[in-house]
Design a protein around this motif. Structure first.
Motif, PDB file in Angstrom:
ATOM      1  N   TYR A   1       0.830  -1.200   0.000  1.00  0.00           N
ATOM      2  CA  TYR A   1       0.000   0.000   0.000  1.00  0.00           C
ATOM      3  C   TYR A   1       0.867   1.254   0.000  1.00  0.00           C
ATOM      4  N   LEU A   2       1.989   1.190   0.684  1.00  0.00           N
ATOM      5  CA  LEU A   2       2.884   2.344   0.695  1.00  0.00           C
ATOM      6  C   LEU A   2       3.521   2.554  -0.675  1.00  0.00           C
ATOM      7  N   TYR A   3       3.825   1.475  -1.370  1.00  0.00           N
ATOM      8  CA  TYR A   3       4.336   1.608  -2.730  1.00  0.00           C
ATOM      9  C   TYR A   3       3.282   2.223  -3.650  1.00  0.00           C
ATOM     10  N   ALA A   4       2.035   1.822  -3.469  1.00  0.00           N
ATOM     11  CA  ALA A   4       0.953   2.410  -4.255  1.00  0.00           C
ATOM     12  C   ALA A   4       0.828   3.901  -3.940  1.00  0.00           C
ATOM     13  N   TYR A   5       0.987   4.263  -2.683  1.00  0.00           N
ATOM     14  CA  TYR A   5       0.941   5.672  -2.295  1.00  0.00           C
ATOM     15  C   TYR A   5       2.072   6.458  -2.965  1.00  0.00           C
ATOM     16  N   LEU A   6       3.259   5.876  -2.971  1.00  0.00           N
ATOM     17  CA  LEU A   6       4.384   6.545  -3.643  1.00  0.00           C
ATOM     18  C   LEU A   6       4.131   6.690  -5.133  1.00  0.00           C
ATOM     19  N   TYR A   7       3.543   5.682  -5.741  1.00  0.00           N
ATOM     20  CA  TYR A   7       3.218   5.778  -7.154  1.00  0.00           C
ATOM     21  C   TYR A   7       2.257   6.935  -7.396  1.00  0.00           C
ATOM     22  N   VAL A   8       1.271   7.065  -6.538  1.00  0.00           N
ATOM     23  CA  VAL A   8       0.319   8.168  -6.688  1.00  0.00           C
ATOM     24  C   VAL A   8       1.040   9.502  -6.539  1.00  0.00           C
TER      25      VAL A   8
ATOM     26  N   LEU B   1       6.176  12.868   0.069  1.00  0.00           N
ATOM     27  CA  LEU B   1       7.511  12.359  -0.241  1.00  0.00           C
ATOM     28  C   LEU B   1       8.401  12.382   0.997  1.00  0.00           C
ATOM     29  N   ALA B   2       8.312  13.437   1.798  1.00  0.00           N
ATOM     30  CA  ALA B   2       9.098  13.508   3.033  1.00  0.00           C
ATOM     31  C   ALA B   2       8.678  12.404   4.004  1.00  0.00           C
ATOM     32  N   HIS B   3       7.386  12.127   4.050  1.00  0.00           N
ATOM     33  CA  HIS B   3       6.901  11.046   4.907  1.00  0.00           C
ATOM     34  C   HIS B   3       7.469   9.700   4.456  1.00  0.00           C
ATOM     35  N   ALA B   4       7.470   9.472   3.152  1.00  0.00           N
ATOM     36  CA  ALA B   4       8.020   8.220   2.630  1.00  0.00           C
ATOM     37  C   ALA B   4       9.521   8.137   2.900  1.00  0.00           C
ATOM     38  N   TRP B   5      10.212   9.244   2.756  1.00  0.00           N
ATOM     39  CA  TRP B   5      11.649   9.261   3.005  1.00  0.00           C
ATOM     40  C   TRP B   5      11.930   8.979   4.484  1.00  0.00           C
ATOM     41  N   ARG B   6      11.142   9.599   5.369  1.00  0.00           N
ATOM     42  CA  ARG B   6      11.326   9.407   6.807  1.00  0.00           C
ATOM     43  C   ARG B   6      11.068   7.961   7.205  1.00  0.00           C
ATOM     44  N   ARG B   7      10.130   7.320   6.559  1.00  0.00           N
ATOM     45  CA  ARG B   7       9.809   5.916   6.872  1.00  0.00           C
ATOM     46  C   ARG B   7      10.786   4.940   6.222  1.00  0.00           C
ATOM     47  N   GLY B   8      11.684   5.439   5.369  1.00  0.00           N
ATOM     48  CA  GLY B   8      12.675   4.581   4.734  1.00  0.00           C
ATOM     49  C   GLY B   8      12.164   3.839   3.528  1.00  0.00           C
ATOM     50  N   LEU B   9      11.087   4.351   2.900  1.00  0.00           N
ATOM     51  CA  LEU B   9      10.532   3.655   1.750  1.00  0.00           C
ATOM     52  C   LEU B   9      11.301   3.893   0.461  1.00  0.00           C
ATOM     53  N   LEU B  10      12.172   4.856   0.442  1.00  0.00           N
ATOM     54  CA  LEU B  10      12.910   5.149  -0.782  1.00  0.00           C
ATOM     55  C   LEU B  10      14.230   4.372  -0.869  1.00  0.00           C
ATOM     56  N   ARG B  11      14.528   3.564   0.141  1.00  0.00           N
ATOM     57  CA  ARG B  11      15.731   2.713   0.094  1.00  0.00           C
ATOM     58  C   ARG B  11      15.450   1.494  -0.761  1.00  0.00           C
ATOM     59  N   TRP B  12      16.416   1.109  -1.541  1.00  0.00           N
ATOM     60  CA  TRP B  12      16.288  -0.103  -2.347  1.00  0.00           C
ATOM     61  C   TRP B  12      16.617  -1.288  -1.460  1.00  0.00           C
ATOM     62  N   VAL B  13      15.659  -2.211  -1.334  1.00  0.00           N
ATOM     63  CA  VAL B  13      15.847  -3.352  -0.429  1.00  0.00           C
ATOM     64  C   VAL B  13      16.298  -4.551  -1.206  1.00  0.00           C
TER      65      VAL B  13
END
Length: 122
Positions: free
Chosen positions: A63-70, A110-122
């Motif tokens: 769901y977070l990836y979908a949010y980032l896509y949006v 975007l800042a929220h996603a960055w703070r949660r670490g969603l922009l790191r490649w896993v």
């Protein structure tokens, strides 16, 4: 010949569309071959036999990836057409401020996603 009211024309077009849909659906039902076997009636899951029930919980990360896509897709969808008409008469500081508010909302996401670490490649 007398002209039909506009809504009558719309109604006739809708009724004709429904009739064509039903005729096509019933026609294919009558003409198709049917030979149900247990193998054909099972759920096809990429060549793997289904095991257990159909309920499965998915990770919240999707769901977070979908949010980032949006965040990124909506940004591009509204920014590109806006940038092409910005120089036209009537598009001044007001639209610039509106787009600034829009970008600020996207920046918060975007800042929220960055703070949660969603922009790191896993």
């Amino acid at each position: 010949m007398q002209e039909l009211p506009p809504y009558a024309v719309v109604g006739l077009v809708v009724l004709t569309g429904v009739a064509l849909f039903l005729a096509g659906t019933q026609g294919t039902r009558l003409l198709r071959p049917t030979a149900p076997t247990p193998g054909k009636l099972t759920t096809y899951e990429c060549g793997v036999d289904p095991v257990g029930d159909g309920w499965a919980q998915s990770n919240i990360r999707y769901y977070l990836y979908a949010y980032l896509y949006v965040v990124f897709a909506v940004d591009a969808m509204y920014l590109l057409p806006w940038a092409t008409v910005l120089t036209l008469p009537g598009f001044g500081w007001r639209t610039l401020v509106e787009m600034g508010v829009f970008l600020a909302v996207l920046a918060v996401g975007l800042a929220h996603a960055w703070r949660r670490g969603l922009l790191r490649w896993v």
